[in-house]
Design an enzyme around this catalytic site. Sequence first.
Site, PDB file in Angstrom:
ATOM      1  N   LYS A   1     114.740   3.155 -31.265  1.00  0.00           N
ATOM      2  CA  LYS A   1     113.687   2.176 -31.554  1.00  0.00           C
ATOM      3  C   LYS A   1     113.094   1.656 -30.262  1.00  0.00           C
ATOM      4  O   LYS A   1     111.905   1.384 -30.176  1.00  0.00           O
ATOM      5  CB  LYS A   1     114.275   0.978 -32.300  1.00  0.00           C
ATOM      6  CG  LYS A   1     114.591   1.229 -33.746  1.00  0.00           C
ATOM      7  CD  LYS A   1     114.975  -0.075 -34.414  1.00  0.00           C
ATOM      8  CE  LYS A   1     115.353   0.171 -35.867  1.00  0.00           C
ATOM      9  NZ  LYS A   1     115.622  -1.053 -36.607  1.00  0.00           N
ATOM     10  N   ARG A   2     113.950   1.496 -29.281  1.00  0.00           N
ATOM     11  CA  ARG A   2     113.488   0.922 -28.016  1.00  0.00           C
ATOM     12  C   ARG A   2     112.497   1.825 -27.295  1.00  0.00           C
ATOM     13  O   ARG A   2     111.789   1.383 -26.411  1.00  0.00           O
ATOM     14  CB  ARG A   2     114.680   0.606 -27.108  1.00  0.00           C
ATOM     15  CG  ARG A   2     115.407  -0.647 -27.510  1.00  0.00           C
ATOM     16  CD  ARG A   2     116.556  -0.937 -26.567  1.00  0.00           C
ATOM     17  NE  ARG A   2     117.510   0.170 -26.522  1.00  0.00           N
ATOM     18  CZ  ARG A   2     118.444   0.379 -27.447  1.00  0.00           C
ATOM     19  NH1 ARG A   2     118.555  -0.437 -28.465  1.00  0.00           N
ATOM     20  NH2 ARG A   2     119.266   1.393 -27.347  1.00  0.00           N
TER      21      ARG A   2
END
Length: 513
Positions: free
Chosen positions: A266-267
């Site tokens: 996600k990062r």
Amino acid sequence: MEREVRVRFAPSPTGPLHIGGVRTALYNYLLARKLGGKMLLRIEDTDQNRFVPGAEDYIRQSLEWCGIELDESPWNGGPHAPYRQSERKPMYMQYAQQLIDSGYAYYAFDTPEELDAMRARLTAAKVPNPQYNSITRAQMRNSLTLPAEEVKQLLESGEQYVIRLKVPRKEEVRFNDLIRGWVVVHSSSIDDKVLMKSDGMPTYHLANIVDDHLMEITHVIRGEEWLPSAPLHVLLYRYLGWESTMPQFAHLPLLLKPDGTGKLSKRDGDRLGFPVFPLEWHGKDAETGEPTVSSGYRESGYLPDAFINFLAFLGWNPGSQQELFTMPELIEAFSIERVSKSPARFDQNKVRWYNEQYLRAKPDSELAQYLSEALQTQGLEVPADKAEQIAALVKERATFPADLAKEAQLFFVRPTSYDEQVISKKWNAQVAGALAEFARELPAATDASPDAIKALLTQVLERQGIKIGQVLQALRVAVTGAAAGPDLMHIMSILGAQETAERIDAAIQQLPA
Ligand code: GLU
């Protein structure tokens, strides 16, 4: 009797769903539909600290956009409602109690300081992975080490406690993963996981097993990151007496960054130059609290069918050369046996390729609709038949719907400059002369079809003794300004004889022959 196939997607509402999560949901859905079973969605929100407002809604909208339908969920209910673990809170304690009563779990009263001290002690003694386990529990404050009377007192006085699973010291835990085959883990590597937290909330592990059992789940299909938890889950099924109906496990391969250097997370957000989320997400920076926006496939112009087709192939293949599959075709072709063990690398070009295929396969009338709407925002009104002609011509150069309007600009804006390379190589007095004559005769042509325009051009050039190859590029630049683009005869036909002639004249006036 064969059990009805029941699968679940069990996201935690801790933020936007990442494409890996969508793939997990998709594979669950495909299997459920393929085998005539049911697809459930359960919200796993027992960790209140990680709850993010809006995340649940985001999950719902994402699945809707993708066309992944749910048979049972917090939103459309079902026979096992509620489907949010926070709303099921009162159900879990009895199972923790059952484990305590049967000797498979115990109360632990250790304070955070005591736990830290234990870890520090073990680290100082060079124990590689300090854990609360079958060895260390003997030195801690729990119902296995304290006298029964003291335990009773502590519980009655309201002392804070957690309930931990009593993992055996020497036992092999094995299960057959549908993707990985036999997985064997020695129990000495599993710690005494907390099942019930001091606030009376179950942890993920307990709630997940209890709910999968109560919801009669037959297959647990989830990401590889959950593989290390699976042996613990197997022990829980066994100790709760549910092993005979334990679901089958299938742990999906990891999704890697395009260069293969690690897990796509996600990062990674927009750092890698493509969205990692299905829909745009409005969040907050973890450190500064500033609002952030992460791009989504939907807002970037991806079509849901293309996105789904691409995702299906990230870790699965049909065993044939066919690459384009609608959702019903995916359902028909899908099988867990063809899911790969090895990690799948995200390929940005591939997802664009899929989008191009799906975009171009749409009827021209639908593309014309996109085009007209986009042109309207620029204040350009285009008759439907013309929009359709343009869309049909420029779609081969479009990846996203928005590209149609970009590619169509040449029909509405006369060139303001001319490709210099082509001009320096191909523009000369002879070419300009021939084009001037073509422009003179063009408006009189009754038929402005691409073929008729080509015939007229050929005629004019023959008379002048010039080959068509010598003028085509110069003509393109005179009409559009650019060195490349869609088929020139079609462009001139759509522009019409008059406009084409005027553009050629304008070029002749501006360019020194
Ligand atoms: N709540 C877990 C997650 O967020 C579910 C894992 C599982 O499917 O068991 O991924």
